[in-house]
Design a protein around this motif. Structure first.
Motif, PDB file in Angstrom:
ATOM      1  N   GLU A   1      39.427 -19.158 -11.773  1.00  0.00           N
ATOM      2  CA  GLU A   1      40.271 -17.976 -11.584  1.00  0.00           C
ATOM      3  C   GLU A   1      40.450 -17.599 -10.122  1.00  0.00           C
ATOM      4  OE1 GLU A   1      39.686 -14.532 -14.029  1.00  0.00           O
ATOM      5  OE2 GLU A   1      39.049 -15.777 -15.722  1.00  0.00           O
ATOM      6  N   VAL A   2      39.462 -17.889  -9.282  1.00  0.00           N
ATOM      7  CA  VAL A   2      39.586 -17.568  -7.857  1.00  0.00           C
ATOM      8  C   VAL A   2      40.725 -18.375  -7.242  1.00  0.00           C
ATOM      9  CG1 VAL A   2      38.443 -17.663  -5.614  1.00  0.00           C
ATOM     10  CG2 VAL A   2      37.171 -16.871  -7.614  1.00  0.00           C
ATOM     11  N   GLN A   3      40.744 -19.686  -7.486  1.00  0.00           N
ATOM     12  CA  GLN A   3      41.830 -20.512  -6.960  1.00  0.00           C
ATOM     13  C   GLN A   3      43.180 -20.083  -7.545  1.00  0.00           C
ATOM     14  OE1 GLN A   3      41.495 -24.797  -6.215  1.00  0.00           O
ATOM     15  NE2 GLN A   3      39.412 -24.652  -7.025  1.00  0.00           N
ATOM     16  N   GLN A   4      43.196 -19.771  -8.831  1.00  0.00           N
ATOM     17  CA  GLN A   4      44.434 -19.328  -9.464  1.00  0.00           C
ATOM     18  C   GLN A   4      44.962 -18.055  -8.802  1.00  0.00           C
ATOM     19  OE1 GLN A   4      43.939 -18.974 -13.728  1.00  0.00           O
ATOM     20  NE2 GLN A   4      42.904 -20.950 -13.844  1.00  0.00           N
ATOM     21  N   ASN A   5      44.077 -17.081  -8.583  1.00  0.00           N
ATOM     22  CA  ASN A   5      44.491 -15.830  -7.961  1.00  0.00           C
ATOM     23  C   ASN A   5      45.021 -16.048  -6.546  1.00  0.00           C
ATOM     24  OD1 ASN A   5      43.833 -14.305 -10.223  1.00  0.00           O
ATOM     25  ND2 ASN A   5      41.756 -13.882  -9.515  1.00  0.00           N
ATOM     26  N   LEU A   6      44.389 -16.937  -5.783  1.00  0.00           N
ATOM     27  CA  LEU A   6      44.864 -17.245  -4.434  1.00  0.00           C
ATOM     28  C   LEU A   6      46.263 -17.853  -4.474  1.00  0.00           C
ATOM     29  CD1 LEU A   6      41.600 -18.650  -2.813  1.00  0.00           C
ATOM     30  CD2 LEU A   6      42.765 -16.510  -2.226  1.00  0.00           C
ATOM     31  N   MET A   7      46.479 -18.763  -5.414  1.00  0.00           N
ATOM     32  CA  MET A   7      47.799 -19.396  -5.521  1.00  0.00           C
ATOM     33  C   MET A   7      48.850 -18.403  -6.001  1.00  0.00           C
ATOM     34  SD  MET A   7      47.160 -23.285  -6.752  1.00  0.00           S
ATOM     35  CE  MET A   7      45.483 -23.379  -7.343  1.00  0.00           C
ATOM     36  N   ASP A   8      48.468 -17.521  -6.923  1.00  0.00           N
ATOM     37  CA  ASP A   8      49.419 -16.537  -7.437  1.00  0.00           C
ATOM     38  C   ASP A   8      49.919 -15.598  -6.340  1.00  0.00           C
ATOM     39  OD1 ASP A   8      49.412 -17.486 -10.028  1.00  0.00           O
ATOM     40  OD2 ASP A   8      47.978 -15.993 -10.772  1.00  0.00           O
ATOM     41  N   MET A   9      49.125 -15.408  -5.293  1.00  0.00           N
ATOM     42  CA  MET A   9      49.522 -14.525  -4.190  1.00  0.00           C
ATOM     43  C   MET A   9      50.751 -15.048  -3.454  1.00  0.00           C
ATOM     44  SD  MET A   9      45.705 -13.513  -2.806  1.00  0.00           S
ATOM     45  CE  MET A   9      46.285 -13.044  -1.201  1.00  0.00           C
TER      46      MET A   9
END
Length: 157
Positions: free
Chosen positions: A42-50
């Motif tokens: 989820e951390v990588q996903q959240n960074l990409m979603d930004m």
């Protein structure tokens, strides 16, 4: 039947070129990142979603989940699929995912790889995956950004 506009190979997955430039160029409304590690991070996903505009959806699927569910995509989902490696794309195609065209954007240099363009480095496993994709009828091009002239990966295989 899913509406995959383009599949891109990019070590970085979603970043500015993918999340804004390519999405706008393609008219995509959904980015599907296919990567076994990122699907559970989820951390990588959240960074990409930004990086992605709010009006663009994102999904993070494993290879197998993509094979299992891509055919259930709505006609309204205009999909830009992003993978890290040609081996992953090959597994998807062999699994029945209807990928017609692959854009090779970034494959970083590492030990054992030969740099063939400023942004693409290949080893023998990469070359073999591209040869198999080509035999399966998948169109392959090297191109960082949409307004750049495409380069033919086949000349490096």
């Amino acid at each position: 039947m899913s509406n995959i506009l383009l599949t891109r190979i990019d070590n970085r997955l979603i970043h500015g070129q993918v999340g804004v430039t390519w999405v706008n160029h393609l008219g995509a409304n959904l980015i599907v990142v296919v990567n076994d590690e990122v699907a559970d991070d989820e951390v990588q996903q959240n960074l990409m979603d930004m990086v992605v505009p709010d009006v663009i959806g994102t999904r993070y699927f494993t290879l197998q989940k993509t094979i299992d569910v891509i055919h259930m995509a709505s006609e309204n989902q205009l999909i830009f699929m992003v993978c890290r490696t040609p081996q992953d794309v090959l597994k998807l195609v062999e699994g029945g995912v209807p990928i017609k065209k692959v854009n090779i954007g970034n494959m970083h240099f590492s030990e054992g790889k030969q740099q063939v363009t400023s942004t693409v480095s290949l080893d023998e496993s990469d070359k073999e995956a591209f040869r198999k994709l080509h035999k399966l009828g998948v169109q392959l091009e090297i191109r960082r950004v949409p307004d750049e002239k495409a380069d033919d990966i086949l000349k490096f295989l």
